[in-house]
Motif scaffolding. Structure first.
Motif, PDB file in Angstrom:
ATOM      1  N   ASP A   1      38.225  35.567   0.658  1.00  0.00           N
ATOM      2  CA  ASP A   1      38.043  34.346   0.639  1.00  0.00           C
ATOM      3  C   ASP A   1      36.650  33.753   1.004  1.00  0.00           C
ATOM      4  O   ASP A   1      37.421  32.491   1.518  1.00  0.00           O
ATOM      5  N   ALA A   2      36.418  34.741   2.188  1.00  0.00           N
ATOM      6  CA  ALA A   2      35.714  33.797   3.440  1.00  0.00           C
ATOM      7  C   ALA A   2      34.478  33.005   3.300  1.00  0.00           C
ATOM      8  O   ALA A   2      33.253  32.473   3.438  1.00  0.00           O
ATOM      9  N   VAL A   3      33.907  33.219   1.891  1.00  0.00           N
ATOM     10  CA  VAL A   3      32.451  32.774   1.004  1.00  0.00           C
ATOM     11  C   VAL A   3      32.902  31.841  -0.344  1.00  0.00           C
ATOM     12  O   VAL A   3      33.873  32.316  -1.349  1.00  0.00           O
ATOM     13  N   ASN A   4      32.432  30.811  -0.777  1.00  0.00           N
ATOM     14  CA  ASN A   4      32.149  30.232  -1.905  1.00  0.00           C
ATOM     15  C   ASN A   4      31.154  29.272  -2.327  1.00  0.00           C
ATOM     16  O   ASN A   4      30.710  29.640  -2.057  1.00  0.00           O
ATOM     17  N   ASN A   5      31.601  28.508  -3.348  1.00  0.00           N
ATOM     18  CA  ASN A   5      30.127  27.982  -3.682  1.00  0.00           C
ATOM     19  C   ASN A   5      29.881  27.267  -2.138  1.00  0.00           C
ATOM     20  O   ASN A   5      28.256  26.654  -2.385  1.00  0.00           O
ATOM     21  N   ARG A   6      30.467  26.623  -1.893  1.00  0.00           N
ATOM     22  CA  ARG A   6      29.729  25.471  -0.686  1.00  0.00           C
ATOM     23  C   ARG A   6      29.006  26.287   0.122  1.00  0.00           C
ATOM     24  O   ARG A   6      28.089  26.101   0.575  1.00  0.00           O
ATOM     25  N   HIS A   7      29.577  28.009   0.733  1.00  0.00           N
ATOM     26  CA  HIS A   7      28.497  28.861   1.624  1.00  0.00           C
ATOM     27  C   HIS A   7      27.026  29.075   0.325  1.00  0.00           C
ATOM     28  O   HIS A   7      25.549  28.701   1.047  1.00  0.00           O
TER      29      HIS A   7
END
Length: 746
Positions: A207-213
């Protein structure tokens, strides 16, 4: 453990968040104090009071929670903006692209709180790793280097996130090939709307990477694209500057900048090398250092005119001087450099070395002068040959009519001897002018040199020693032995005369091969196999000014009456007639050496001795003599009559044509070429119209190498060069008359 967690939580709060917590705590404490006071005072709390307290507490808690959440969001955005600012500032100073990529990747990792990061570049459909962080112990890679197809290339152009399947999906057959990595994301790097590469981050947490990244990575990728573009521009600019500097330093032309004081501000390497200085020996020194002392006042005036009047120079021919005193001919162009107030501050001078051009021009002028004098000499010799033909022919006729005991026979013999000496002089003139007949045949060089030396050694005393160094090879040339002997004798006599107090003459022969072009005294260079005949002496030598004129006819350094000035002119003509060339080496007081180069003859046909002249047999054929000189015509007809021929003489081509129009025919025609109105060539062509089988013997003061049309001699039956003896005329005419095919020459 709980205490450390609390400290970590407190340190993560910003000043605004901490203030909100303090205020909220104060509200709660106040409510608790109110409640406690009412309880202690014995006042009974009603439902209304309880609901009020709970409501205020809940509202306060919500306010505190929302304030903390908003503060954290602001703080995170602040950190992101600071990171972008750091990258942007680095971009503006970016020169080393690999270093910039490593730093940018470190900032992305830190800000997004991920463990791994990569940056790849794409060149010629190949994926190349440009930077990586945190991957030292990682055994798997998100992307692999090497060639990529269009489909994979297109996938890299699109931002994407990939996460490890859940346990449920894994049990249902889903696969994951990235080992311990739980999620990763990639964003393309664009440079001027061109795809440059891709930035990749990865974490072990799913879950560390999302669209904000993705948004943040895109911002970083844009900055990296700008940095790469700036670095590429800087690299091109640096290369352009290096090329300009290299062009300036190694330009074929010399260049320097001079200020108002006449000091050299800068110069290129070409100038330093050509003038045999180091650059530091020129920069900061006076421009006058580059010019001869007698020209320096003109340089000062020129600089003054340029700075005061703005006068630029174009194509100015000067002489510069090297550090060792060598003069260099240059063509100079100048331009003025102005400051911001439009005042001249520097002069840019570009000097082109034209030393070789000047030497070539001098050689061309010399060759043209020699050619002009040769044409003049040839013309004089032609006219003189006509006069000598009359004299020698007349003396031959007179001697045939006289006995040796006659009183006047001795004087006729003196006239004939003087005329023969004049004929020899004209032959030398024609040899120089390359207008004498050359009888080419294979000659052994050593034999002809030895024969010439035997003739020469009779004319020297014991104070002069002759040394020889002959090649052991049998070297043949295709040439005229008489002319080559004459050229060698002229050189040997000059060497003898240059050593009034005695000395040594060295004659050498050798075979040489010029693989590279070697310059001669003309304007062209030669290559190939040659035989060189060298004549060297230990005499007085020559200075450079004398060497410039030695091949001019009638130029001599000997006392009046001791030289005709034709010796070296004849040598020049002979060597050129044999398609050879001459090199001269001489210094005043140190002797001279002449090297005569003749092309090596490939055919080893043995040389033959010339036939002796025989007295012509008497005959009764009728001969037409055509010559515009009456004296010459009378002499020729007189010689023919002594040989038993019938003769008719006309003094023009038109009269010769008229005799044929009247139906007259002759056994042969002796035809002069150089006649007014109708020349010999036109006369010959018209005579052949009346009688295609007519036999024609050309008689002229020029040789068969100087006819107007090269095939004219081939269309005749014989050739005889003036002046000639009665026996020569008879033999040549007999050969023409006895030939079976009248149009074929012997």
């Amino acid at each position: 453990m709980k205490l450390r967690a609390f400290k970590t939580f407190r340190s993560s709060l910003g000043p605004l968040e901490q203030a909100q917590i303090v205020i909220s705590t104060a509200v709660v404490v106040t409510l608790v104090t109110i409640v406690a006071f009412r309880v202690v005072s014995g006042e009974k709390l009603g439902w209304y009071d309880l609901i009020s307290v709970v409501t205020v507490g809940v509202i306060g808690f919500l306010i505190v929670w929302s304030t903390i959440s908003y503060g954290r969001q602001n703080e995170q955005q602040k950190q992101e903006l600071l990171a972008l600012k750091t990258i942007a500032e680095a971009v503006n100073r970016a020169i080393d692209i690999p270093y910039l990529m490593q730093n940018a990747l470190q900032e992305v990792k830190r800000l997004l709180d991920v463990e791994y990061g990569w940056i790849y570049s794409v060149e010629a459909n190949r994926l190349n790793l440009a930077a990586q962080r945190g991957t030292e112990e990682l055994s798997v890679a998100i992307l692999s280097e090497g060639a990529i197809d269009d489909e994979r290339l297109q996938s890299l152009r699109t931002p994407r996130i990939l996460k490890q399947p859940t346990s449920l999906h894994m049990r249902r057959g889903a696969t994951w090939s990235y080992g311990p990595i739980g999620s990763w994301a990639s964003v393309p790097i664009m440079m001027k709307d061109q795809f440059f590469g891709v930035i990749v981050i990865a974490s072990e947490s799913r879950d560390a990477v999302n669209n904000r990244h993705i948004d943040l990575m895109t911002a970083f990728a844009n900055q990296i694209g700008v940095a790469v573009e700036n670095a590429a521009l800087f690299t091109r600019l640096r290369k352009s500057e290096e090329q300009y500097i290299d062009l300036f330093e190694h330009s074929p032309d010399m260049s320097h900048l001079v200020n108002k004081d006449g000091l050299i501000v800068s110069c290129n390497q070409t100038e330093a090398q050509r003038l045999k200085y180091r650059k530091d020996e020129l920069v900061g020194h006076s421009i006058l250092k580059l010019y001869p002392a007698d020209y320096q006042p003109q340089v000062r005036q020129l600089l003054k005119a340029i700075f005061e009047n703005g006068k630029e120079e174009t194509g100015l021919e000067e002489q510069m001087v090297t550090s060792d005193g060598e003069l260099v001919d240059v063509s100079v162009n100048t331009s003025i450099i102005y400051d911001e107030t439009n005042r001249p501050v520097l002069v840019r001078a570009v000097a082109r070395d034209i030393t070789e051009k000047k030497k070539l021009e001098a050689k061309i002028l010399h060759a043209q002068r020699i050619d002009s004098i040769g044409n003049l000499a040839g013309g004089v010799a032609h006219d003189f040959n006509n006069i000598l033909t009359s004299i020698l022919g007349s003396t031959a006729i007179m001697k045939r009519k006289m006995k040796r005991t006659d009183t006047w026979y001795r004087f006729v013999d003196i006239i004939e001897t003087a005329a023969k000496r004049g004929a020899g002089l004209t032959r030398q003139l024609l040899t120089f002018a390359r207008k004498t007949s050359v009888q080419f045949k294979p000659l052994i060089v050593n034999d002809i040199v030895q024969e010439t030396l035997r003739l020469f050694e009779r004319s020297i005393d014991k104070t002069i020693t002759v040394q020889t160094r002959f090649t052991n090879e049998v070297c043949l040339i295709n040439g005229d032995d008489g002319q080559i002997q004459q050229a060698l004798l002229n050189l040997l006599i000059n060497s003898r005369d240059a050593m009034a107090d005695g000395g040594t003459i060295t004659v050498a022969t050798d075979r040489v091969n010029f693989e590279r072009a070697v310059p001669n005294n003309g304007v062209e260079s030669r290559t190939g196999d040659y035989v060189v005949v060298a004549v060297a002496d230990t005499g007085i030598g020559m200075d450079r000014a004398t060497q410039q004129r030695i091949f001019e006819p009638f130029f001599t350094t000997k006392d009046q009456g001791k030289g005709t000035g034709l010796g070296l002119a004849v040598v020049y003509g002979v060597v050129n007639a044999h398609n050879g060339f001459i090199n001269v080496h001489s210094e005043a007081g140190h002797g001279s050496q002449f090297n005569l180069y003749f092309p090596l003859y490939a055919t080893a046909e043995p040389p033959r001795k010339p036939d002796r002249l025989q007295r012509a047999p008497r005959t009764t054929e009728h001969i037409l003599v055509v010559d515009d000189e009456h004296d010459v015509g009378d002499v020729i007809t007189g010689m023919l009559k002594t040989l038993g021929y019938k003769t008719t003489f006309v003094d023009s081509g038109k009269k010769a044509i008229a005799t044929y129009k009247r139906g007259r025919r002759y056994s042969a025609v002796i035809l002069d070429l150089n006649m007014p109105d109708m020349g010999g060539r036109e006369t010959l062509l018209k005579l052949r119209e009346f009688d295609p089988r007519i036999r024609v013997l050309i008689s002229t003061g020029y040789s068969n190498k100087n006819l107007e049309v090269a095939d004219l001699v081939d269309s005749t039956n014989g050739f005889l060069q003036k002046p000639y003896q009665t026996e020569e005329l008879g033999r040549a005419l007999r050969a023409v008359l006895d030939r079976t095919h009248p149009h074929v020459r012997a």
